[in-house]
Design an enzyme around this catalytic site. Structure first.
Site, PDB file in Angstrom:
ATOM      1  N   ASP A   1       0.813  -1.215   0.000  1.00 54.63           N
ATOM      2  CA  ASP A   1       0.000   0.000   0.000  1.00 54.63           C
ATOM      3  C   ASP A   1       0.848   1.268   0.000  1.00 54.63           C
ATOM      4  O   ASP A   1       0.633   2.170  -0.806  1.00 54.63           O
ATOM      5  CB  ASP A   1      -0.913   0.044   1.247  1.00 54.63           C
ATOM      6  CG  ASP A   1      -1.912  -1.097   1.251  1.00 54.63           C
ATOM      7  OD1 ASP A   1      -2.272  -1.584   0.166  1.00 54.63           O
ATOM      8  OD2 ASP A   1      -2.340  -1.493   2.359  1.00 54.63           O
TER       9      ASP A   1
ATOM     10  N   ARG B   1       0.254   2.532  16.380  1.00 50.11           N
ATOM     11  CA  ARG B   1      -0.206   3.661  15.555  1.00 50.11           C
ATOM     12  C   ARG B   1      -0.007   5.037  16.188  1.00 50.11           C
ATOM     13  O   ARG B   1       0.484   5.947  15.527  1.00 50.11           O
ATOM     14  CB  ARG B   1      -1.671   3.466  15.138  1.00 50.11           C
ATOM     15  CG  ARG B   1      -1.931   2.214  14.295  1.00 50.11           C
ATOM     16  CD  ARG B   1      -0.899   1.987  13.249  1.00 50.11           C
ATOM     17  NE  ARG B   1      -1.248   0.909  12.334  1.00 50.11           N
ATOM     18  CZ  ARG B   1      -0.438   0.426  11.406  1.00 50.11           C
ATOM     19  NH1 ARG B   1       0.792   0.920  11.271  1.00 50.11           N
ATOM     20  NH2 ARG B   1      -0.815  -0.541  10.612  1.00 50.11           N
TER      21      ARG B   1
ATOM     22  N   ASP C   1      -6.988   1.560  11.511  1.00 54.78           N
ATOM     23  CA  ASP C   1      -5.741   2.310  11.548  1.00 54.78           C
ATOM     24  C   ASP C   1      -5.897   3.741  11.068  1.00 54.78           C
ATOM     25  O   ASP C   1      -5.256   4.654  11.583  1.00 54.78           O
ATOM     26  CB  ASP C   1      -4.667   1.563  10.747  1.00 54.78           C
ATOM     27  CG  ASP C   1      -4.238   0.293  11.466  1.00 54.78           C
ATOM     28  OD1 ASP C   1      -4.245   0.307  12.718  1.00 54.78           O
ATOM     29  OD2 ASP C   1      -3.913  -0.700  10.802  1.00 54.78           O
TER      30      ASP C   1
ATOM     31  N   SER D   1      -2.432  -9.445   4.151  1.00 53.19           N
ATOM     32  CA  SER D   1      -1.970  -8.162   4.625  1.00 53.19           C
ATOM     33  C   SER D   1      -1.400  -8.416   6.012  1.00 53.19           C
ATOM     34  O   SER D   1      -2.057  -9.008   6.875  1.00 53.19           O
ATOM     35  CB  SER D   1      -3.138  -7.184   4.681  1.00 53.19           C
ATOM     36  OG  SER D   1      -2.776  -6.101   5.509  1.00 53.19           O
TER      37      SER D   1
HETATM   38  N1  ARG Z   1      -7.273  -5.671  13.070  1.00 54.28           N
HETATM   39  C1  ARG Z   1      -6.084  -5.183  13.705  1.00 54.28           C
HETATM   40  C2  ARG Z   1      -6.332  -3.853  14.334  1.00 54.28           C
HETATM   41  O1  ARG Z   1      -7.221  -3.167  13.932  1.00 54.28           O
HETATM   42  C3  ARG Z   1      -4.902  -5.171  12.777  1.00 54.28           C
HETATM   43  C4  ARG Z   1      -4.990  -4.217  11.598  1.00 54.28           C
HETATM   44  C5  ARG Z   1      -3.889  -4.357  10.588  1.00 54.28           C
HETATM   45  N2  ARG Z   1      -3.850  -5.682  10.049  1.00 54.28           N
HETATM   46  C6  ARG Z   1      -3.148  -6.068   8.989  1.00 54.28           C
HETATM   47  N3  ARG Z   1      -3.163  -7.336   8.719  1.00 54.28           N
HETATM   48  N4  ARG Z   1      -2.436  -5.239   8.284  1.00 54.28           N
HETATM   49  O2  ARG Z   1      -5.626  -3.476  15.224  1.00 54.28           O
END
Ligand code: ARG
Length: 390
Positions: free
Chosen positions: A13, A92, A121, A173
């Site tokens: 991405d 994050r 995120d 991902s």
């Molecule tokens: N679902 C998790 C969260 O919201 C991870 C998000 C990112 N996941 C990923 N496979 N890139 O904290």
């Protein structure tokens, strides 16, 4: 020329985002936070420059992440929906903090991230950024561009000769840091299918895990883990070591249908051996050292804390108030917990603490019993009185 600071992970991405932002007329400066990611600094630098960035900041933030984000969450006992120890969610706000700092240094008025329109995120990044600097303009290329899915992104990257690392066959991902790995997408979206063995990243599927048990003993000082099997270690090394040991024993993998901030349910698999070992040990030490009312009340706090972290509300007043409460409880939480790791299981087998509230003289069914049995009868009479009246 307009300048944008892009949070660059090295994944598909954000690699596409560099090119896209450039085509929109931006001067792109990348920022990569190393929280224990899958890409080396050399690799990140090479690939971001190849994709058209002007400059890249790469910072090893593992220490700050461990002591100021992971540790408070560990002391809080934060776990989202029973299965997620918040690895991605905790990272994050830290990344957001540095985006804001670098934007100031670079005199940029834009920041960008590679999160999607459906995910959590974007919320975590943007809420954190806006709290820290409400004047920054935020761009989320994945919400705006015409690329509709991962396959189109892969095609876009190929067409523009961008250096990417995904293959068509394994389109997960992944978000990785020292506190855990998040794995989603591809075949995992089909809830009727058993996750294939290529979705196991830190560990092997259980039937391939060695038939051998491992014993680990974690030492805690005021809620902070500081030693492994008697050897003192800084938190980053301790976590990294436990990921290896735990990974080998297949512990700490969870599979969760979770409730995202935007209201949808999604399926994510997490691999977090160190996080689960430390969470289990810490909770056990609290059972030994805290009184029952505090334990009960702290469980409520844990739930709220996990929700705040998950929902992107790290930089809020409430979190600091909760931290103050939690920190106060931790002054008793010192001691050692021994755990056995075996084929996906974490079992507590030993406990000790100078602040232990367990008194063998009171609990024993053997001789040397100091418990006054004559109190029990009257106690039960009073305890049941209001219900009997009713
Ligand atoms: N679902 C998790 C969260 O919201 C991870 C998000 C990112 N996941 C990923 N496979 N890139 O904290």
């Amino acid at each position: 020329m307009k300048k944008v600071i892009l949070a660059y992970s090295g994944g598909l991405d954000t690699t596409c985002a560099i090119k896209w932002l450039k085509d929109k007329g931006f001067k792109v400066v990348c920022f990569s936070a190393n929280l224990g990611s899958e890409f080396s600094p050399q690799d990140l630098k090479k690939r971001s420059l190849q994709s058209g960035t002007e400059k890249i900041y790469i910072k090893d933030l593992r220490r700050e992440f461990a002591y100021f984000y992971i540790l408070p969450a560990l002391k809080a006992g934060a776990c989202y929906e029973g299965k997620y120890l918040l690895s991605t969610a905790l990272g994050r706000p830290l990344i957001a903090k540095y985006l804001v700092e670098i934007a100031k240094k670079e005199k940029a008025s834009f920041v960008a991230h590679g999160a999607t329109a459906k995910g959590n995120d974007q919320v975590r990044f943007e809420v954190s950024i806006s709290i820290l600097n409400p004047n920054l303009k935020i761009i989320a290329p994945l919400r705006e561009w015409e690329l509709k899915n991962r396959q189109e992104e892969i095609d876009y990257a190929r067409k523009n000769k961008l250096p990417i690392r995904v293959t068509k066959e394994k389109p997960y991902s992944i978000d990785k840091n020292i506190w855990g790995l998040s794995i989603e997408g591809g075949i995992l979206e089909d809830l009727k299918k058993i996750p294939p063995s290529d979705s196991y990243l830190l560990m092997k599927p259980l039937k391939k895990v060695k038939n051998k048990e491992k014993y680990v003993e974690i030492g805690f000082r005021k809620g902070m883990p500081f030693s492994l099997n008697g050897k003192e270690m800084d938190l980053v090394s301790l976590i990294e070591k436990l990921n290896l040991i735990g990974g080998e024993c297949g512990v700490g993998r969870t599979d969760l249908i979770e409730d995202r901030v935007v209201g949808i349910k999604s399926r994510e698999i997490y691999e977090a051996p160190a996080a689960w070992i430390l969470y289990t040990a810490h909770k056990e030490l609290e059972s030994l050292t805290l009184d029952r009312e505090t334990i009960f009340f702290k469980e409520l706090i844990s739930l709220k804390y996990a929700q705040l972290v998950y929902q992107g509300l790290w930089f809020t007043e409430l979190r600091s108030y909760l931290d103050a409460f939690i920190e106060r409880t931790q002054k008793r939480v010192s001691g050692k917990i021994g755990l056995r790791l075996y084929k996906g299981n974490i079992t507590v087998v030993k406990r000790s603490s100078p602040n232990s509230l367990y008194k063998r003289e009171l609990a024993t069914y053997g001789d040397k019993d100091l418990f006054d049995r004559s109190f029990a009868k009257g106690f039960i009479k009073l305890w049941s009185m209001p219900y009997i009246k009713w």
